[in-house]
Motif scaffolding. Sequence first.
Motif, PDB file in Angstrom:
ATOM      1  N   ALA A  49       0.830  -1.208   0.000  1.00  0.00           N
ATOM      2  CA  ALA A  49       0.000   0.000   0.000  1.00  0.00           C
ATOM      3  C   ALA A  49       0.859   1.252   0.000  1.00  0.00           C
ATOM      4  CB  ALA A  49      -0.934  -0.007   1.203  1.00  0.00           C
ATOM      5  N   TYR A  50       1.917   1.231   0.785  1.00  0.00           N
ATOM      6  CA  TYR A  50       2.818   2.374   0.826  1.00  0.00           C
ATOM      7  C   TYR A  50       3.492   2.591  -0.526  1.00  0.00           C
ATOM      8  CZ  TYR A  50       6.851   5.238   2.074  1.00  0.00           C
ATOM      9  OH  TYR A  50       7.803   6.223   2.117  1.00  0.00           O
ATOM     10  N   ALA A  51       3.963   1.488  -1.156  1.00  0.00           N
ATOM     11  CA  ALA A  51       4.608   1.603  -2.466  1.00  0.00           C
ATOM     12  C   ALA A  51       3.622   2.123  -3.516  1.00  0.00           C
ATOM     13  CB  ALA A  51       5.173   0.247  -2.894  1.00  0.00           C
ATOM     14  N   ALA A  52       2.372   1.631  -3.470  1.00  0.00           N
ATOM     15  CA  ALA A  52       1.375   2.093  -4.426  1.00  0.00           C
ATOM     16  C   ALA A  52       1.066   3.576  -4.233  1.00  0.00           C
ATOM     17  CB  ALA A  52       0.098   1.269  -4.281  1.00  0.00           C
ATOM     18  N   THR A  53       1.023   4.024  -2.977  1.00  0.00           N
ATOM     19  CA  THR A  53       0.768   5.442  -2.709  1.00  0.00           C
ATOM     20  C   THR A  53       1.887   6.320  -3.230  1.00  0.00           C
ATOM     21  OG1 THR A  53      -0.479   4.834  -0.718  1.00  0.00           O
ATOM     22  CG2 THR A  53       0.268   7.111  -0.902  1.00  0.00           C
ATOM     23  N   VAL A  54       3.130   5.900  -3.005  1.00  0.00           N
ATOM     24  CA  VAL A  54       4.276   6.677  -3.488  1.00  0.00           C
ATOM     25  C   VAL A  54       4.291   6.726  -5.013  1.00  0.00           C
ATOM     26  CG1 VAL A  54       6.794   6.775  -3.580  1.00  0.00           C
ATOM     27  CG2 VAL A  54       5.648   6.233  -1.432  1.00  0.00           C
ATOM     28  N   LEU A  55       4.033   5.582  -5.655  1.00  0.00           N
ATOM     29  CA  LEU A  55       4.011   5.554  -7.113  1.00  0.00           C
ATOM     30  C   LEU A  55       2.890   6.428  -7.669  1.00  0.00           C
ATOM     31  CD1 LEU A  55       4.731   1.783  -7.873  1.00  0.00           C
ATOM     32  CD2 LEU A  55       6.245   3.729  -8.259  1.00  0.00           C
ATOM     33  N   ALA A  56       1.730   6.403  -7.015  1.00  0.00           N
ATOM     34  CA  ALA A  56       0.626   7.256  -7.470  1.00  0.00           C
ATOM     35  C   ALA A  56       0.985   8.731  -7.323  1.00  0.00           C
ATOM     36  CB  ALA A  56      -0.634   6.929  -6.677  1.00  0.00           C
ATOM     37  N   PHE A  57       1.642   9.075  -6.217  1.00  0.00           N
ATOM     38  CA  PHE A  57       2.052  10.459  -5.991  1.00  0.00           C
ATOM     39  C   PHE A  57       3.022  10.932  -7.074  1.00  0.00           C
ATOM     40  CE2 PHE A  57       4.943  13.581  -4.086  1.00  0.00           C
ATOM     41  CZ  PHE A  57       4.029  14.544  -3.658  1.00  0.00           C
ATOM     42  N   ILE A  58       3.869  10.007  -7.553  1.00  0.00           N
ATOM     43  CA  ILE A  58       4.848  10.371  -8.571  1.00  0.00           C
ATOM     44  C   ILE A  58       4.236  10.365  -9.968  1.00  0.00           C
ATOM     45  CG2 ILE A  58       7.019   9.670  -9.666  1.00  0.00           C
ATOM     46  CD1 ILE A  58       7.893   8.562  -6.963  1.00  0.00           C
ATOM     47  N   LEU A  59       3.392   9.359 -10.265  1.00  0.00           N
ATOM     48  CA  LEU A  59       2.948   9.138 -11.635  1.00  0.00           C
ATOM     49  C   LEU A  59       1.717   9.940 -12.029  1.00  0.00           C
ATOM     50  CD1 LEU A  59       3.488   5.275 -11.952  1.00  0.00           C
ATOM     51  CD2 LEU A  59       4.950   7.112 -12.800  1.00  0.00           C
ATOM     52  N   VAL A  60       0.833  10.234 -11.087  1.00  0.00           N
ATOM     53  CA  VAL A  60      -0.400  10.933 -11.450  1.00  0.00           C
ATOM     54  C   VAL A  60      -0.130  12.280 -12.114  1.00  0.00           C
ATOM     55  CG1 VAL A  60      -2.463  12.057 -10.517  1.00  0.00           C
ATOM     56  CG2 VAL A  60      -1.891   9.731  -9.829  1.00  0.00           C
ATOM     57  N   PRO A  61       0.781  13.124 -11.576  1.00  0.00           N
ATOM     58  CA  PRO A  61       1.076  14.369 -12.301  1.00  0.00           C
ATOM     59  C   PRO A  61       1.619  14.126 -13.704  1.00  0.00           C
ATOM     60  CG  PRO A  61       1.891  14.482 -10.054  1.00  0.00           C
ATOM     61  CD  PRO A  61       1.493  13.072 -10.294  1.00  0.00           C
ATOM     62  N   LEU A  62       2.399  13.063 -13.882  1.00  0.00           N
ATOM     63  CA  LEU A  62       2.922  12.765 -15.206  1.00  0.00           C
ATOM     64  C   LEU A  62       1.810  12.360 -16.164  1.00  0.00           C
ATOM     65  CD1 LEU A  62       6.149  10.751 -14.275  1.00  0.00           C
ATOM     66  CD2 LEU A  62       5.892  13.200 -14.677  1.00  0.00           C
ATOM     67  N   LEU A  63       0.820  11.628 -15.638  1.00  0.00           N
ATOM     68  CA  LEU A  63      -0.297  11.213 -16.486  1.00  0.00           C
ATOM     69  C   LEU A  63      -1.143  12.403 -16.920  1.00  0.00           C
ATOM     70  CD1 LEU A  63      -1.405   7.958 -14.611  1.00  0.00           C
ATOM     71  CD2 LEU A  63       0.026   8.156 -16.654  1.00  0.00           C
ATOM     72  N   ILE A  64      -1.213  13.433 -16.087  1.00  0.00           N
ATOM     73  CA  ILE A  64      -1.986  14.626 -16.462  1.00  0.00           C
ATOM     74  C   ILE A  64      -1.277  15.385 -17.580  1.00  0.00           C
ATOM     75  CG2 ILE A  64      -2.804  16.865 -15.606  1.00  0.00           C
ATOM     76  CD1 ILE A  64      -3.238  15.578 -12.901  1.00  0.00           C
ATOM     77  N   ILE A  65       0.063  15.313 -17.614  1.00  0.00           N
ATOM     78  CA  ILE A  65       0.809  16.009 -18.652  1.00  0.00           C
ATOM     79  C   ILE A  65       0.463  15.454 -20.037  1.00  0.00           C
ATOM     80  CG2 ILE A  65       3.147  16.326 -19.571  1.00  0.00           C
ATOM     81  CD1 ILE A  65       2.556  18.178 -17.344  1.00  0.00           C
ATOM     82  N   VAL A  66       0.172  14.166 -20.123  1.00  0.00           N
ATOM     83  CA  VAL A  66      -0.068  13.542 -21.430  1.00  0.00           C
ATOM     84  C   VAL A  66      -1.264  14.172 -22.153  1.00  0.00           C
ATOM     85  CG1 VAL A  66      -0.582  11.394 -22.620  1.00  0.00           C
ATOM     86  CG2 VAL A  66       1.038  11.398 -20.721  1.00  0.00           C
ATOM     87  N   PRO A  67      -2.461  14.234 -21.567  1.00  0.00           N
ATOM     88  CA  PRO A  67      -3.559  14.896 -22.291  1.00  0.00           C
ATOM     89  C   PRO A  67      -3.321  16.384 -22.516  1.00  0.00           C
ATOM     90  CG  PRO A  67      -4.226  14.372 -20.043  1.00  0.00           C
ATOM     91  CD  PRO A  67      -2.923  13.682 -20.283  1.00  0.00           C
ATOM     92  N   MET A  68      -2.584  17.041 -21.597  1.00  0.00           N
ATOM     93  CA  MET A  68      -2.296  18.463 -21.790  1.00  0.00           C
ATOM     94  C   MET A  68      -1.416  18.700 -23.004  1.00  0.00           C
ATOM     95  SD  MET A  68      -1.728  19.586 -17.793  1.00  0.00           S
ATOM     96  CE  MET A  68      -1.259  21.261 -18.179  1.00  0.00           C
TER      97      MET A  68
END
Length: 269
Positions: free
Chosen positions: A13-32
């Motif tokens: 759960a901790y690893a998934a939270t850290v990965l989400a914190f890192i990757l979610v902003p990157l995923l928003i960059i793609v549609p932008m």
Amino acid sequence: MSAASIRRLAMYAYAATVLAFILVPLLIIVPMSFTSGTSLSFPTPGFSLRWYQELVDDPRWLTSFVNSVIVASASTLLSCLLGIPAAIGLAWGNFPGKRIVYALVAAPLVAPIVIVGVASFSFFAAAGLTGSRWALILSHTALAVPIMLTTVVASLSGFDRTLVRAAASLGAGTVRTFFRVILPLIAPGVVSGAIIAFIISFDEVVVASFLTTGEQRTLPRMIFSGVRESVSPAIAAVAVLLIAFSAVLLGIIGWLQSRAVRLRSRASA
């Protein structure tokens, strides 16, 4: 549920939270990066490839990309030429001050990058090389050598040195032993170090800001200037391409590491 299972789930759960914190902003960059508008906004008003087309049409982006590739390739090559012999000497050598030498070589890894930039600028300004491509290449080489040194030393830690003695007993010289015995066995570490060194040089912006001029501007400095002057969706398009490029290189590193593990397991079997 046992305590070990709870700890395992908590770690996941901790690893998934850290990965989400890192990757979610990157995923928003793609549609932008595919926006049809003229500014960075989310959600986007529509989708278009106009900003990727702008990267092709604007010669500044292509020039900065070529400069980054040249600088990163040259610094990677120099780091290999310097880091591999240094790693062999530090891994297999036994001399006074060995730890001090290793610490000095690895110092750029722990020094603040701003300090490295100021020191590089002061040195090359005194030498009259400020604004030259070679100044940036040599500075990035100083940053890349510790990476190459670390990965090659790690590869040499599991190296069977009896193979070197066997090659010498069969008449192979030092150079031939290196290229036919040592280098093939430590190749995964060398390639991994070279890829990481290339990424570090390609993405570096602070030292490049101190040493480069408009003609020698690298891609990260071009992005930084664009963010500071006018935030264009073309910057998001460049960011997406850089993320994809870095992901491919990191995937190659992962494959090389798994391949090295398989080779060692076969050799020990």
